[in-house]
Design a protein around this motif. Structure first.
Motif, PDB file in Angstrom:
ATOM      1  N   CYS A  45      35.895  34.081  40.511  1.00  0.00           N
ATOM      2  CA  CYS A  45      34.684  34.135  39.693  1.00  0.00           C
ATOM      3  C   CYS A  45      34.869  33.308  38.420  1.00  0.00           C
ATOM      4  CB  CYS A  45      34.389  35.583  39.332  1.00  0.00           C
ATOM      5  SG  CYS A  45      33.951  36.601  40.760  1.00  0.00           S
ATOM      6  N   PRO A  46      33.808  32.687  37.927  1.00  0.00           N
ATOM      7  CA  PRO A  46      33.919  31.893  36.701  1.00  0.00           C
ATOM      8  C   PRO A  46      34.490  32.675  35.519  1.00  0.00           C
ATOM      9  CG  PRO A  46      31.849  31.424  37.776  1.00  0.00           C
ATOM     10  CD  PRO A  46      32.474  32.580  38.514  1.00  0.00           C
ATOM     11  N   CYS A  47      34.153  33.944  35.407  1.00  0.00           N
ATOM     12  CA  CYS A  47      34.658  34.755  34.301  1.00  0.00           C
ATOM     13  C   CYS A  47      36.155  35.003  34.417  1.00  0.00           C
ATOM     14  CB  CYS A  47      33.921  36.080  34.245  1.00  0.00           C
ATOM     15  SG  CYS A  47      34.005  36.991  35.794  1.00  0.00           S
ATOM     16  N   ALA A  48      36.718  34.728  35.583  1.00  0.00           N
ATOM     17  CA  ALA A  48      38.152  34.893  35.816  1.00  0.00           C
ATOM     18  C   ALA A  48      38.842  33.531  35.936  1.00  0.00           C
ATOM     19  CB  ALA A  48      38.384  35.719  37.073  1.00  0.00           C
ATOM     20  N   GLY A  49      38.183  32.475  35.468  1.00  0.00           N
ATOM     21  CA  GLY A  49      38.772  31.141  35.507  1.00  0.00           C
ATOM     22  C   GLY A  49      38.381  30.318  36.710  1.00  0.00           C
ATOM     23  N   GLY A  50      37.456  30.811  37.512  1.00  0.00           N
ATOM     24  CA  GLY A  50      37.004  30.086  38.703  1.00  0.00           C
ATOM     25  C   GLY A  50      36.052  28.958  38.370  1.00  0.00           C
ATOM     26  N   THR A  51      35.645  28.238  39.394  1.00  0.00           N
ATOM     27  CA  THR A  51      34.719  27.114  39.253  1.00  0.00           C
ATOM     28  C   THR A  51      33.400  27.577  38.641  1.00  0.00           C
ATOM     29  OG1 THR A  51      35.712  26.047  41.166  1.00  0.00           O
ATOM     30  CG2 THR A  51      33.506  25.303  40.539  1.00  0.00           C
ATOM     31  N   ALA A  52      32.916  26.838  37.675  1.00  0.00           N
ATOM     32  CA  ALA A  52      31.640  27.158  37.036  1.00  0.00           C
ATOM     33  C   ALA A  52      30.491  26.960  38.010  1.00  0.00           C
ATOM     34  CB  ALA A  52      31.437  26.275  35.810  1.00  0.00           C
ATOM     35  N   PRO A  53      29.423  27.715  37.836  1.00  0.00           N
ATOM     36  CA  PRO A  53      28.268  27.518  38.704  1.00  0.00           C
ATOM     37  C   PRO A  53      27.571  26.198  38.397  1.00  0.00           C
ATOM     38  CG  PRO A  53      27.731  29.074  36.982  1.00  0.00           C
ATOM     39  CD  PRO A  53      29.202  28.772  36.851  1.00  0.00           C
ATOM     40  N   PRO A  54      26.738  25.720  39.323  1.00  0.00           N
ATOM     41  CA  PRO A  54      25.948  24.524  39.027  1.00  0.00           C
ATOM     42  C   PRO A  54      25.064  24.771  37.796  1.00  0.00           C
ATOM     43  CG  PRO A  54      25.770  25.095  41.341  1.00  0.00           C
ATOM     44  CD  PRO A  54      26.476  26.226  40.668  1.00  0.00           C
ATOM     45  N   GLN A  55      24.703  23.698  37.136  1.00  0.00           N
ATOM     46  CA  GLN A  55      23.958  23.793  35.883  1.00  0.00           C
ATOM     47  C   GLN A  55      22.649  24.573  36.029  1.00  0.00           C
ATOM     48  OE1 GLN A  55      23.177  20.000  34.087  1.00  0.00           O
ATOM     49  NE2 GLN A  55      22.867  20.896  32.075  1.00  0.00           N
ATOM     50  N   PHE A  56      21.956  24.434  37.155  1.00  0.00           N
ATOM     51  CA  PHE A  56      20.667  25.115  37.301  1.00  0.00           C
ATOM     52  C   PHE A  56      20.809  26.633  37.374  1.00  0.00           C
ATOM     53  CE2 PHE A  56      21.988  24.130  41.624  1.00  0.00           C
ATOM     54  CZ  PHE A  56      21.799  25.339  42.266  1.00  0.00           C
ATOM     55  N   VAL A  57      22.007  27.136  37.675  1.00  0.00           N
ATOM     56  CA  VAL A  57      22.244  28.585  37.713  1.00  0.00           C
ATOM     57  C   VAL A  57      22.352  29.135  36.298  1.00  0.00           C
ATOM     58  CG1 VAL A  57      23.886  30.393  38.410  1.00  0.00           C
ATOM     59  CG2 VAL A  57      23.319  28.538  39.992  1.00  0.00           C
ATOM     60  N   ASP A  58      22.896  28.327  35.390  1.00  0.00           N
ATOM     61  CA  ASP A  58      23.081  28.702  33.989  1.00  0.00           C
ATOM     62  C   ASP A  58      23.909  29.991  33.927  1.00  0.00           C
ATOM     63  OD1 ASP A  58      22.741  28.250  31.236  1.00  0.00           O
ATOM     64  OD2 ASP A  58      20.932  29.493  31.161  1.00  0.00           O
ATOM     65  N   SER A  59      23.484  30.966  33.186  1.00  0.00           N
ATOM     66  CA  SER A  59      24.223  32.225  33.106  1.00  0.00           C
ATOM     67  C   SER A  59      23.552  33.317  33.935  1.00  0.00           C
ATOM     68  CB  SER A  59      24.348  32.679  31.652  1.00  0.00           C
ATOM     69  OG  SER A  59      23.060  32.889  31.096  1.00  0.00           O
ATOM     70  N   ASP A  60      22.654  32.924  34.804  1.00  0.00           N
ATOM     71  CA  ASP A  60      21.901  33.873  35.617  1.00  0.00           C
ATOM     72  C   ASP A  60      22.624  34.164  36.919  1.00  0.00           C
ATOM     73  OD1 ASP A  60      19.854  34.034  33.707  1.00  0.00           O
ATOM     74  OD2 ASP A  60      18.956  32.193  34.494  1.00  0.00           O
ATOM     75  N   TYR A  61      23.793  34.799  36.804  1.00  0.00           N
ATOM     76  CA  TYR A  61      24.571  35.154  37.983  1.00  0.00           C
ATOM     77  C   TYR A  61      25.490  36.328  37.663  1.00  0.00           C
ATOM     78  CZ  TYR A  61      28.669  32.932  35.890  1.00  0.00           C
ATOM     79  OH  TYR A  61      29.703  32.619  35.058  1.00  0.00           O
ATOM     80  N   TYR A  62      25.964  36.948  38.727  1.00  0.00           N
ATOM     81  CA  TYR A  62      26.963  38.010  38.647  1.00  0.00           C
ATOM     82  C   TYR A  62      27.961  37.725  39.755  1.00  0.00           C
ATOM     83  CZ  TYR A  62      28.793  42.861  38.922  1.00  0.00           C
ATOM     84  OH  TYR A  62      29.581  43.971  38.962  1.00  0.00           O
ATOM     85  N   CYS A  63      29.242  37.732  39.421  1.00  0.00           N
ATOM     86  CA  CYS A  63      30.284  37.429  40.390  1.00  0.00           C
ATOM     87  C   CYS A  63      31.313  38.544  40.406  1.00  0.00           C
ATOM     88  CB  CYS A  63      30.958  36.098  40.037  1.00  0.00           C
ATOM     89  SG  CYS A  63      32.160  35.539  41.266  1.00  0.00           S
ATOM     90  N   GLU A  64      31.717  38.940  41.607  1.00  0.00           N
ATOM     91  CA  GLU A  64      32.716  39.986  41.768  1.00  0.00           C
ATOM     92  C   GLU A  64      33.445  39.759  43.088  1.00  0.00           C
ATOM     93  OE1 GLU A  64      32.930  44.859  42.061  1.00  0.00           O
ATOM     94  OE2 GLU A  64      31.070  43.925  41.421  1.00  0.00           O
ATOM     95  N   SER A  65      34.666  40.265  43.186  1.00  0.00           N
ATOM     96  CA  SER A  65      35.421  40.219  44.433  1.00  0.00           C
ATOM     97  C   SER A  65      35.651  41.638  44.927  1.00  0.00           C
ATOM     98  CB  SER A  65      36.777  39.530  44.227  1.00  0.00           C
ATOM     99  OG  SER A  65      37.530  39.577  45.426  1.00  0.00           O
ATOM    100  N   GLY A  66      35.740  41.787  46.228  1.00  0.00           N
ATOM    101  CA  GLY A  66      36.054  43.083  46.823  1.00  0.00           C
ATOM    102  C   GLY A  66      37.505  43.190  47.237  1.00  0.00           C
ATOM    103  N   ASN A  67      38.273  42.126  47.023  1.00  0.00           N
ATOM    104  CA  ASN A  67      39.681  42.080  47.413  1.00  0.00           C
ATOM    105  C   ASN A  67      40.553  42.422  46.209  1.00  0.00           C
ATOM    106  OD1 ASN A  67      42.273  41.412  48.184  1.00  0.00           O
ATOM    107  ND2 ASN A  67      41.850  39.258  48.550  1.00  0.00           N
ATOM    108  N   PRO A  68      41.233  43.577  46.223  1.00  0.00           N
ATOM    109  CA  PRO A  68      42.038  43.968  45.073  1.00  0.00           C
ATOM    110  C   PRO A  68      43.405  43.281  44.996  1.00  0.00           C
ATOM    111  CG  PRO A  68      42.193  45.644  46.752  1.00  0.00           C
ATOM    112  CD  PRO A  68      41.200  44.622  47.250  1.00  0.00           C
ATOM    113  N   GLY A  69      43.829  42.644  46.059  1.00  0.00           N
ATOM    114  CA  GLY A  69      45.154  42.045  46.097  1.00  0.00           C
ATOM    115  C   GLY A  69      45.160  40.561  45.823  1.00  0.00           C
ATOM    116  N   PRO A  70      46.361  39.978  45.702  1.00  0.00           N
ATOM    117  CA  PRO A  70      46.475  38.556  45.406  1.00  0.00           C
ATOM    118  C   PRO A  70      46.301  37.655  46.625  1.00  0.00           C
ATOM    119  CG  PRO A  70      48.635  39.528  45.484  1.00  0.00           C
ATOM    120  CD  PRO A  70      47.657  40.655  45.657  1.00  0.00           C
TER     121      PRO A  70
END
Length: 152
Positions: A90-115
């Motif tokens: 997720c972008p908030c965890a250092g992942g790739t930023a969303p495309p510009q048209f998404v702006d800050s209108d998104y929510y990102c989460e993972s269901g995988n607790p492991g590495p």
């Protein structure tokens, strides 16, 4: 919803307003992770990331017709809560930023607790519910309105 299928990248669900006008769209989604979604990571560099193509592993809400869509909100699924393979998270965890048209209108989460990951169904952590946001994605669940979106 969009995913990485080679022959049909997106599946659409059209919701008609039956002629009713509206000014605000609100909602929420819940889902589960299977395997290793890559949030906003561009997996095919030959394809431009725009609103008419697949730009997220997740669900996106748009309005308009093909060729003239407008973005409302996106729910993205990242690889792992704790992995240090940042571009797939997720972008908030250092992942790739969303495309510009998404702006800050998104929510990102993972269901995988492991590495790591496997092609399993991660049933113990519902996506996009603002729960179990651990590790690198702990800041992903801070906005107070989550898991709901409401856009005017």
């Amino acid at each position: 919803s969009c995913g990485r299928k080679s022959n049909a990248p997106c599946d659409s669900l059209n919701i008609t307003t039956s002629g009713a006008s509206y000014q605000t769209v609100c909602g929420r989604f819940r889902g589960y992770q299977i395997g290793s979604p890559d949030a906003f990571q561009k997996w095919n560099y030959a394809i431009q990331r725009d609103i008419e193509t697949y730009y997220v592993d997740g669900i996106t809400v748009t309005y308009g017709s093909p060729g003239s869509r407008n973005h409302v909100y996106t729910y993205a699924a990242g690889w792992s809560e704790t992995a240090n393979i940042n571009q797939f998270g997720c972008p908030c965890a250092g992942g790739t930023a969303p495309p510009q048209f998404v702006d800050s209108d998104y929510y990102c989460e993972s269901g995988n607790p492991g590495p790591g990951y496997s092609l399993q169904f991660y049933s113990s952590d519902v996506l996009w519910d603002r729960q179990q946001c651990g590790g690198n994605e702990s800041t992903c669940c801070n906005p107070p309105d989550l898991p709901w979106f409401c856009k005017t």
